[in-house]
Design a protein around this motif. Structure first.
Motif, short mmCIF file in Angstrom:
data_model
loop_
_atom_site.label_atom_id
_atom_site.label_comp_id
_atom_site.label_asym_id
_atom_site.label_seq_id
_atom_site.Cartn_x
_atom_site.Cartn_y
_atom_site.Cartn_z
N ASP A 97 70.13 53.29 75.81
CA ASP A 97 70.58 53.17 77.22
C ASP A 97 71.10 52.03 77.34
OD1 ASP A 97 70.09 52.61 80.26
OD2 ASP A 97 69.88 54.61 80.07
N ALA A 98 72.54 51.78 77.96
CA ALA A 98 72.93 50.68 77.73
C ALA A 98 72.48 49.53 78.94
CB ALA A 98 74.51 50.82 78.13
N ALA A 99 72.18 50.24 80.25
CA ALA A 99 71.63 49.56 81.32
C ALA A 99 70.36 48.97 81.01
CB ALA A 99 71.63 50.35 82.56
N GLU A 100 69.47 49.74 80.28
CA GLU A 100 68.11 49.36 79.78
C GLU A 100 67.97 48.34 79.03
OE1 GLU A 100 65.13 52.35 78.47
OE2 GLU A 100 65.46 53.37 80.04
N PHE A 101 69.00 48.40 78.01
CA PHE A 101 69.32 47.39 76.80
C PHE A 101 69.68 46.03 77.52
CE2 PHE A 101 72.09 45.19 74.00
CZ PHE A 101 71.08 45.15 72.73
N ALA A 102 70.60 46.04 78.44
CA ALA A 102 71.12 44.88 79.07
C ALA A 102 70.03 44.07 79.78
CB ALA A 102 72.37 45.17 79.71
N GLN A 103 69.23 44.71 80.59
CA GLN A 103 68.33 44.37 81.46
C GLN A 103 66.96 43.63 80.45
OE1 GLN A 103 67.11 47.63 83.91
NE2 GLN A 103 68.87 47.63 84.92
N ALA A 104 66.64 44.27 79.39
CA ALA A 104 65.66 44.06 78.49
C ALA A 104 66.19 42.46 77.82
CB ALA A 104 65.65 44.97 77.39
N VAL A 105 67.61 42.36 77.58
CA VAL A 105 68.04 41.20 76.83
C VAL A 105 67.95 40.12 77.76
CG1 VAL A 105 70.01 40.11 76.02
CG2 VAL A 105 69.39 42.56 75.19
N ASP A 106 68.23 40.27 79.31
CA ASP A 106 68.31 39.52 80.10
C ASP A 106 66.91 38.97 80.30
OD1 ASP A 106 69.60 37.92 81.84
OD2 ASP A 106 69.61 39.37 83.77
N ARG A 107 65.91 39.94 80.50
CA ARG A 107 64.44 39.54 80.73
C ARG A 107 64.14 38.34 79.55
NH1 ARG A 107 63.97 44.62 83.28
NH2 ARG A 107 63.55 45.65 81.53
N VAL A 108 64.15 38.99 78.38
CA VAL A 108 63.51 38.42 77.17
C VAL A 108 64.34 36.82 77.00
CG1 VAL A 108 62.65 39.93 76.19
CG2 VAL A 108 64.89 39.37 75.45
N ALA A 109 65.73 36.75 77.41
CA ALA A 109 66.23 35.67 77.20
C ALA A 109 66.19 34.48 78.22
CB ALA A 109 67.74 36.02 77.33
N THR A 110 65.27 35.06 79.37
CA THR A 110 64.78 33.92 80.33
C THR A 110 63.87 32.80 79.68
OG1 THR A 110 64.38 36.06 81.76
CG2 THR A 110 63.70 33.78 82.62
N VAL A 111 63.47 32.93 78.46
CA VAL A 111 62.64 31.83 78.10
C VAL A 111 63.53 31.11 77.04
CG1 VAL A 111 60.36 33.03 78.42
CG2 VAL A 111 61.49 33.34 76.32
N SER A 112 64.40 31.54 76.52
CA SER A 112 65.32 31.16 75.32
C SER A 112 65.98 29.56 75.87
CB SER A 112 66.33 31.94 74.86
OG SER A 112 67.32 32.00 75.52
N SER A 113 66.00 28.79 75.00
CA SER A 113 66.88 27.43 75.17
C SER A 113 68.27 27.69 75.46
CB SER A 113 66.39 26.54 73.89
OG SER A 113 67.09 26.91 72.77
N GLU A 114 68.86 27.26 76.28
CA GLU A 114 70.03 27.16 76.84
C GLU A 114 71.07 27.14 75.58
OE1 GLU A 114 72.20 29.10 79.34
OE2 GLU A 114 70.27 28.53 80.26
N ARG A 115 70.96 26.06 74.80
CA ARG A 115 71.74 25.95 73.82
C ARG A 115 72.14 27.24 72.73
NH1 ARG A 115 70.98 23.63 68.92
NH2 ARG A 115 68.55 23.25 69.53
N SER A 116 70.89 27.60 72.28
CA SER A 116 71.44 28.66 71.30
C SER A 116 71.19 30.22 71.85
CB SER A 116 70.29 28.75 70.13
OG SER A 116 69.02 29.09 70.71
#
Length: 372
Positions: free
Chosen positions: A265-284
């Motif tokens: 599901d495209a919307a679910e996938f985008a939201q999940a990526v957005d959530r987990v990326a919250t903790v990632s370092s901005e550089r990579s």
């Protein structure tokens, strides 16, 4: 010159003109908009020498004439006037001033001679055709996110519009890539476009073009030559130089043998990526996708800031796979999907990944993986 015009109409016309004007330029006349009043029409023309926009609107013209005034200042004045106001603009030609009146407001602006205003040389267009606004909007909207911002590879700083061979015959195709991701969007070939030369439409032109394409009922007259492209409605004409360069052979980077199929599901996938990326370092901003039977685990491990993990139920029946992507690229590609499901086709963790909208192959996206 003297005419009266409704504030909303004037704001739209001046808004289109001032967005073309470069804020920082060394030639004073290029900061101005050329206003020409004749009959019952007033036209507003602006240029940065690469793009020219002409917007024609109806007005009550008392005295025909033409002059140029600073575009950004005029736009700011009109923007701050009350809704529904009747704006009267006049200049006598001798004083070097344009007067703007609306209700109790009164402004005078310095003008420059209309003779100094550069008008883009007309071009012999080798191809002329008409396309519906929604068709062009889809072609450019879905491809523009992949335009490169790297000035050294200037030939990637735009959308490559050309005639190509699709699955069912010739199509009108738009392609953009920055080397990390690629978008290839097809539409039915309009009559008259068969002989169109392939042109690279610059990033700024693509942005300006969006304003012409908002009306779903509009038919856009498109004219193309080797050096220029023109998009026109009855009111607005946008003419632009095209990027002088050769677009690379993009077909070589579109994988054809990717057999591992993930449907999500495209919307679910985008939201999940957005959530987990919250903790990632901005550089990579690297996100790892771990695929198992009918299960997708998205994870981010950023030693400095923390870790995140989220699981999604998906349709996947191939062998296990772990692959990493830049979160921003995944989000941008997922946000292009109009249908419910996105289909990802993988080969291995080091090869480019293909994405489609369901079974529709008229929009194809490629994204390069990264090590995680």
């Amino acid at each position: 010159m003297k005419f009266s015009i409704e504030r909303g109409t004037l704001l739209r016309a001046v808004g289109q003109a001032q967005s073309v004007v470069e804020r920082r330029n060394t030639i004073p006349i290029l900061a101005n908009v050329l206003i020409e009043a004749e009959g019952d029409t007033v036209s507003f023309r602006a240029t940065d020498l690469d793009i020219e926009v002409v917007d024609k609107v109806s007005a009550q013209v008392e005295r025909a004439g033409a002059t140029t005034v600073p575009a950004v200042t005029l736009h700011e004045i009109v923007r701050k006037l009350p809704d529904g106001a009747l704006v009267e603009m006049s200049d006598d030609g001798a004083s070097g001033r344009l007067t703007v009146r609306a209700g109790r407001s009164h402004f005078t602006l310095a003008t420059l001679p209309k003779e100094d205003f550069p008008v883009m040389a007309s071009s012999e267009y080798t191809s002329n055709f008409t396309a519906a606004a929604p068709v062009l909007r889809r072609l450019f909207d879905k491809s523009k996110f992949a335009i490169s911002t790297e000035e050294t590879r200037y030939y990637l700083n735009g959308v490559y519009m050309h005639v190509a061979e699709g699955e069912g015959g010739k199509v009108l195709r738009c392609v953009a890539t920055d080397g990390h991701r690629l978008a290839r969007i097809d539409a039915e070939l309009p009559p008259g476009a068969e002989t169109m030369p392939g042109v690279i439409v610059p990033r700024k032109t693509v942005g300006e073009l969006r304003k012409l394409l908002e009306d779903d009922d509009a038919q856009i007259a498109v004219s193309v030559s080797e050096t220029k492209v023109r998009f026109a409605t009855p009111e607005i004409t946008l003419t632009s130089k095209v990027i002088d360069g050769t677009f690379p052979d993009y077909s070589r980077v579109i994988p054809t043998g990717n057999s591992r199929r993930l449907e999500v599901d495209a919307a679910e996938f985008a939201q999940a990526v957005d959530r987990v990326a919250t903790v990632s370092s901005e550089r990579s901003r690297a996100v790892k996708l771990a695929l198992d039977e009918d299960r997708l685990t998205l994870s981010v491990n950023a030693p400095d800031s923390g870790a995140a993990e989220e699981e999604l139920a998906v349709a996947y029946g191939d062998e296990k796979l772990e692959i990493g992507f830049n979160a921003k690229y995944l989000l941008e590609i997922a946000s292009q999907v109009d249908r419910e499901n996105a289909v990802f086709l993988f080969n291995s963790s080091g090869d480019p990944t293909l994405m489609r909208e369901g079974n529709d192959s008229s929009a194809v996206y490629v994204v390069m993986p990264m090590r995680v």
